[in-house]
Design a protein around this motif. Structure first.
Motif, mmCIF file in Angstrom:
data_model
loop_
_atom_site.group_PDB
_atom_site.id
_atom_site.type_symbol
_atom_site.label_atom_id
_atom_site.label_comp_id
_atom_site.label_asym_id
_atom_site.label_seq_id
_atom_site.Cartn_x
_atom_site.Cartn_y
_atom_site.Cartn_z
ATOM 1 N N ASP A 68 0.748 -1.085 0.109
ATOM 2 C CA ASP A 68 0.062 -0.069 0.100
ATOM 3 C C ASP A 68 0.927 1.212 0.114
ATOM 4 O O ASP A 68 0.668 2.078 -0.722
ATOM 5 C CB ASP A 68 -0.822 -0.028 1.247
ATOM 6 N N SER A 69 1.779 1.296 0.964
ATOM 7 C CA SER A 69 2.647 2.699 1.141
ATOM 8 C C SER A 69 3.492 2.595 -0.107
ATOM 9 O O SER A 69 3.709 3.620 -0.613
ATOM 10 C CB SER A 69 3.586 2.130 2.294
ATOM 11 N N LYS A 70 3.868 1.334 -0.729
ATOM 12 C CA LYS A 70 4.572 1.651 -1.734
ATOM 13 C C LYS A 70 3.932 2.237 -3.005
ATOM 14 O O LYS A 70 4.358 3.031 -3.755
ATOM 15 C CB LYS A 70 5.055 0.108 -2.410
ATOM 16 N N ASP A 71 2.604 1.552 -3.099
ATOM 17 C CA ASP A 71 1.621 2.196 -4.029
ATOM 18 C C ASP A 71 1.649 3.587 -3.915
ATOM 19 O O ASP A 71 1.447 4.293 -4.950
ATOM 20 C CB ASP A 71 0.123 1.377 -4.042
ATOM 21 N N SER A 72 1.274 3.948 -2.621
ATOM 22 C CA SER A 72 0.856 5.276 -2.446
ATOM 23 C C SER A 72 1.993 6.049 -2.569
ATOM 24 O O SER A 72 2.192 7.389 -3.086
ATOM 25 C CB SER A 72 0.442 5.514 -0.880
ATOM 26 N N PHE A 73 3.178 5.505 -2.340
ATOM 27 C CA PHE A 73 4.774 6.324 -2.650
ATOM 28 C C PHE A 73 4.806 6.393 -4.332
ATOM 29 O O PHE A 73 5.083 7.538 -4.619
ATOM 30 C CB PHE A 73 5.817 5.408 -1.834
ATOM 31 N N GLN A 74 4.494 5.193 -4.709
ATOM 32 C CA GLN A 74 4.802 5.474 -6.245
ATOM 33 C C GLN A 74 3.433 6.187 -7.002
ATOM 34 O O GLN A 74 3.832 7.018 -7.861
ATOM 35 C CB GLN A 74 4.465 4.074 -6.770
ATOM 36 N N SER A 75 2.402 6.048 -6.330
ATOM 37 C CA SER A 75 1.217 6.893 -6.996
ATOM 38 C C SER A 75 1.161 8.328 -6.366
ATOM 39 O O SER A 75 0.574 9.288 -6.756
ATOM 40 C CB SER A 75 -0.260 6.343 -6.809
ATOM 41 N N ASN A 76 2.227 8.559 -5.222
ATOM 42 C CA ASN A 76 2.141 9.838 -4.678
ATOM 43 C C ASN A 76 0.793 10.169 -4.153
ATOM 44 O O ASN A 76 0.495 11.436 -4.141
ATOM 45 C CB ASN A 76 2.582 10.749 -5.674
ATOM 46 N N LEU A 77 -0.063 9.301 -3.780
ATOM 47 C CA LEU A 77 -1.042 9.554 -3.190
ATOM 48 C C LEU A 77 -0.920 10.187 -1.920
ATOM 49 O O LEU A 77 -1.502 11.420 -1.657
ATOM 50 C CB LEU A 77 -1.972 8.316 -2.964
ATOM 51 N N TRP A 78 -0.261 9.684 -0.993
ATOM 52 C CA TRP A 78 -0.003 10.316 0.309
ATOM 53 C C TRP A 78 1.376 9.637 0.904
ATOM 54 O O TRP A 78 1.566 8.435 1.226
ATOM 55 C CB TRP A 78 -1.008 9.905 1.261
ATOM 56 N N PRO A 79 2.230 10.475 0.807
ATOM 57 C CA PRO A 79 3.504 9.968 1.293
ATOM 58 C C PRO A 79 3.669 9.691 2.600
ATOM 59 O O PRO A 79 4.701 8.967 2.980
ATOM 60 C CB PRO A 79 4.393 11.273 0.910
ATOM 61 N N TRP A 80 2.821 10.054 3.377
ATOM 62 C CA TRP A 80 2.918 9.829 4.980
ATOM 63 C C TRP A 80 2.106 8.492 5.186
ATOM 64 O O TRP A 80 2.265 8.102 6.607
ATOM 65 C CB TRP A 80 2.333 10.873 5.829
ATOM 66 N N ASP A 81 1.777 7.618 4.303
ATOM 67 C CA ASP A 81 1.026 6.648 4.727
ATOM 68 C C ASP A 81 1.573 5.484 5.364
ATOM 69 O O ASP A 81 1.385 5.051 6.547
ATOM 70 C CB ASP A 81 0.573 5.951 3.369
ATOM 71 N N SER A 82 2.830 5.311 4.975
ATOM 72 C CA SER A 82 3.857 4.317 5.929
ATOM 73 C C SER A 82 3.988 4.600 7.160
ATOM 74 O O SER A 82 4.112 3.973 7.976
ATOM 75 C CB SER A 82 5.018 3.953 4.971
ATOM 76 N N VAL A 83 4.179 6.038 7.264
ATOM 77 C CA VAL A 83 4.534 6.566 8.731
ATOM 78 C C VAL A 83 3.212 6.421 9.492
ATOM 79 O O VAL A 83 3.250 6.095 10.615
ATOM 80 C CB VAL A 83 4.651 8.103 8.799
#
Lengths: 651, 140
Positions: A68-83
């Motif tokens: 998810d976080s990767k996706d979000s990182f890749q998609s730049n949805l929400w960079p703070w997701d993993s945090v």
């Protein structure tokens, strides 16, 4: 089966020996109780591993969240997701911990027991080794630090040109002060009495560029650099408006044609100052010179605008134009070149080698103003920067009247003074020219001029001697001319004082008059020596044709026994001298119808012109001497003849 | 120098700060050294494991050594600051330099003046002769 023997299987006593007493008895550590061993074993379980193994969903969840976080990182949805996820799990664990603690506090459902730790046996040698290594590391740090300190110290000792020495030298010559973290210097003339508002501030910094960082590893390098180049550890930053070279150019124009020009630059020998490697002393001196020139020009421009001259002064750009004498202009310009090529402002070629007197006196004048600003005559108030002038102080005791007091308040501005000097300069040139041309034109009486070596910028003095070659003991006409700014004062031989204007023609006329006078008076004194006597003398003859210049002068001389007459008439213009001779009585007498007796001849006779140019003699006086001598001698011979004749007749 | 002068407030504070900097730096050096020696002894009981303790000691020693170096450099900086302060505020020596310079320039001035005067005398005497010669000659 009856033989069955009960074999009891139990663990050997492998309790650890805690202590061996001196009597050989071994004291064992008490074996672990069941609960203790349970705790021990339980302690060995890694619950986190079990959890991850047992709960694949959780890991999948983790991986999912990861993805998810990767996706979000890749998609730049929400960079703070993993945090956020990490924080969430941490919160979960903390909550669990809090719950556990709350339960354990009750001591009903859960008891926290200490688990005996198995002592980890680390060998002392390892510990020792670790400590040694740590100490070695620390020592290394210390050594490098010490090395660096030593290096910088050595450098300071080896290089005499380090920052502090330079700073000390700078301090001895310039004003410096420390403002917070930087050193600020002042190169203005304010302490010397200047009131110019432009701040002459420069900043002193340590030179830290290409040479400096390389110096610590190669310690001999900075020692070598000063000899190669005038490298200094100190850097001076001068404001941009004071950089470059400046000078005041003084130019005199006569109807758009250059008469002479002065192009002076106090640091003319200095090389291009834009070079950053120039020593700070030169740089500062150049900057100070720029400041001084600016102040000077500023002052002059201000005065030029304020002064109300009959022909108004013009200030255009960097030039001030003032009229010195009719048709002659003084142009003062400020040349400031910030770029390296200083040939650009030098617009006046070829004539730049003229004397730099005017420019120098401009500098002198401003310095005088500075000096006056700081040096007040005593007594003056110790606190106040102002004080009455010495004249003003004496005005009270002397009971000075209003007029004098008003006179005292007047002071000359720099521009006025420099214009006066320029005027005087031109006057001097003109007078010199007039005197030289007259000396060239007039050959007969010699005109010697001697310039006095003691003179002021606005006054000089020339002494003129009019003499006749070979007769300088007989008669000489001395004249003294005082040359002022716009006027001339001539003190004649008889003490008369003549005032003249700046027109050279006036002086020319005066000198011609004096030449004329000299001739007449010289003839008279020569006559005295020759035994002749002068009968009449008029320096301003009212008769005869009207002369172009002044009046003719004349004199009549009589020979020792009075039978010969010489009349001399001098005309100031170049026509020269007329000489006439008369005999009375004539040596030979022939009675006529009108003149019957010889005695009537004593009344005087016809004057005959003498053609001087045909006569022998170097100059007028010489010719006159010869003439007088010849007349006397013929006369004398004639007398002698008569005497001889009478003697022979008597005998 | 012998007479204690009253310094302005800021200068006094600056000097005091120099003093405290000196003391602080020296103290820091001594303390850090002592601590390092103590660490080297290694006699302290902690709850940490030995290895961790070792690592910590190593780290601490490094830091303390670096601290000592820092204190040394700070002392150098202090020396340089004091030098700078002395150079900039040593008015007696500056006055001496100025007096010396002005004396030098005055002597130079009188020297130049004298030379110029004698030169002027020579030149004016020669000029007089030359003028005499020139105006008496035929070739003008």
């Amino acid at each position: 089966m009856s033989y069955s023997v009960n074999i009891s299987v139990e663990a050997p006593i492998e309790n650890q020996i805690q202590e061996i007493t001196y009597d050989g008895q071994e004291i064992y550590q008490a074996p672990l109780t069941l609960s203790e061993s349970l705790a021990k074993y339980a302690q060995k379980i890694d619950f986190s591993k079990i959890k991850t193994k047992k709960e694949p969903g959780d890991t999948s969840d983790d991986s999912k969240s990861d993805s998810d976080s990767k996706d979000s990182f890749q998609s730049n949805l929400w960079p703070w997701d993993s945090v956020r996820n990490k924080l969430r799990s941490a919160l979960q664990e903390v909550c669990v911990l809090a719950d556990v603690l709350a339960i354990a506090k009750d001591k009903r459902y859960m008891v926290l027991d200490p688990v005996q730790q198995e002592p980890v046996d680390t060998k002392p040698i390892v510990q020792m080794y670790a400590r040694k290594k740590a100490l070695a590391g620390a020592a290394n740090v210390l050594l490098t630090g010490a090395e660096r300190l030593k290096n910088s110290q050595n450098e300071a000792v080896q290089n005499r040109s380090n920052f502090h020495f330079e700073l000390l030298r700078l301090r001895q010559n310039w004003r410096l002060k420390k403002v917070s973290n930087s050193i600020i210097g002042d190169l203005s003339y304010r302490t010397a009495g200047s009131k110019y508002s432009q701040p002459g501030i420069f900043e002193v910094t340590k030179a830290e560029d290409e040479e400096k960082p390389s110096s610590p590893p190669h310690s001999p390098l900075p020692g070598a650099t000063p000899s190669v180049k005038s490298y200094s550890a100190l850097r001076v930053t001068v404001p941009s408006e004071l950089q470059g070279v400046a000078y005041i150019s003084v130019l005199c124009q006569k109807d758009q044609e250059d008469l002479f020009s002065t192009n002076v630059n106090l640091l003319s020998s200095g090389p291009s100052t834009t070079n950053p490697d120039v020593h700070w002393q030169q740089k500062l001196e150049a900057a100070q010179n720029v400041l001084f020139c600016k102040e000077l020009f500023n002052q002059l421009a201000k005065e030029a605008v304020q002064l109300q001259a009959p022909i108004p002064h013009m200030v255009v750009g960097n030039q001030i134009m003032a009229t010195v004498l009719p048709g002659i202009q003084l142009i003062i310009g400020l040349c400031h070149s910030t770029s390296g090529d200083k040939k650009v402002p030098a617009a006046t070629p070829a004539k730049t080698e003229h004397d730099h007197v005017l420019e120098h006196s401009l500098h002198q004048l401003l310095r005088e103003v500075h000096h006056r600003n700081t040096h007040h005559p005593f007594p003056h108030p110790a606190s106040g920067p102002l004080g009455p002038s010495k004249k003003r102080s004496l005005a009270g005791p002397n009971a000075t009247d209003r007029y004098d007091l008003l006179e005292m308040t007047k002071s000359e501005t720099l521009l006025e003074q420099i214009i006066k000097q320029a005027q005087h300069f031109f006057m001097r040139i003109r007078i010199g020219y007039v005197l030289d041309t007259i000396a060239k034109e007039v050959k007969d009486p010699l005109i010697c001029s001697h310039w006095n070596s003691l003179n002021s910028p606005t006054q000089s003095c020339v002494k003129i001697n009019i003499i006749t070659h070979g007769y300088d003991v007989v008669y000489r006409t001395p004249l003294v001319i005082h040359i002022g700014e716009k006027t001339l004062k001539c003190i004649c031989r008889d003490g008369k004082v003549m005032h003249m204007s700046y027109e050279p023609q006036e002086l020319r006329d005066l000198i011609f008059c004096h030449i004329n006078q000299h001739q007449i008076l010289a003839v008279q004194s020569l006559a005295k020596i020759m035994g002749w006597q002068y009968l009449a003398n008029s320096l301003h003859l009212g008769i005869g044709s009207v002369e172009l210049l002044g009046n003719a002068s004349s004199c009549i001389l009589a020979s020792p026994n009075g039978d010969r007459l010489i009349a001399v008439r001098c005309v100031p213009s170049q026509t020269g001298v007329q000489v006439s001779v008369a005999h009375s009585p004539r040596s030979d007498f022939f009675p006529s119808r009108l003149v019957t007796e010889r005695k009537w001849e004593h009344l005087g006779g016809q004057f005959r012109d003498v053609r001087l140019d045909k006569m022998e003699g170097r100059n007028f006086l010489h010719k006159m001497e010869l003439l007088m001598a010849s007349l006397t001698s013929r006369n004398f011979l004639h007398k002698m003849e008569l005497l001889m004749a009478s003697l022979t007749s008597n005998s | 120098m012998s007479t204690p002068r009253t310094l302005p407030q800021s200068k006094e504070a600056l000097l005091k700060s120099y003093r405290t900097r000196l003391k602080d730096d020296v103290k820091s050096m001594v303390e850090n050294f002592e601590e390092t020696v103590k660490l080297a002894k290694g006699e302290h009981d902690t709850q940490l494991s030995r290895m961790t303790q070792c690592e910590q000691d190593t780290y601490e020693m490094h830091v303390r050594a670096a601290n000592m170096v820092r204190a040394g450099e700070s002392l150098m900086k202090l020396v340089s600051d004091i030098k700078q302060y002395l150079i900039l505020n040593d008015f007696p020596s500056v006055n001496e330099a100025i007096a010396q310079n002005s004396k030098l320039f005055r002597t130079k001035q009188t020297e130049c003046d004298q030379k110029l005067m004698s030169l002027r005398d020579d030149i004016s005497a020669d000029l007089h002769d030359l003028e005499e010669e020139y105006y008496n000659s035929i070739n003008k």
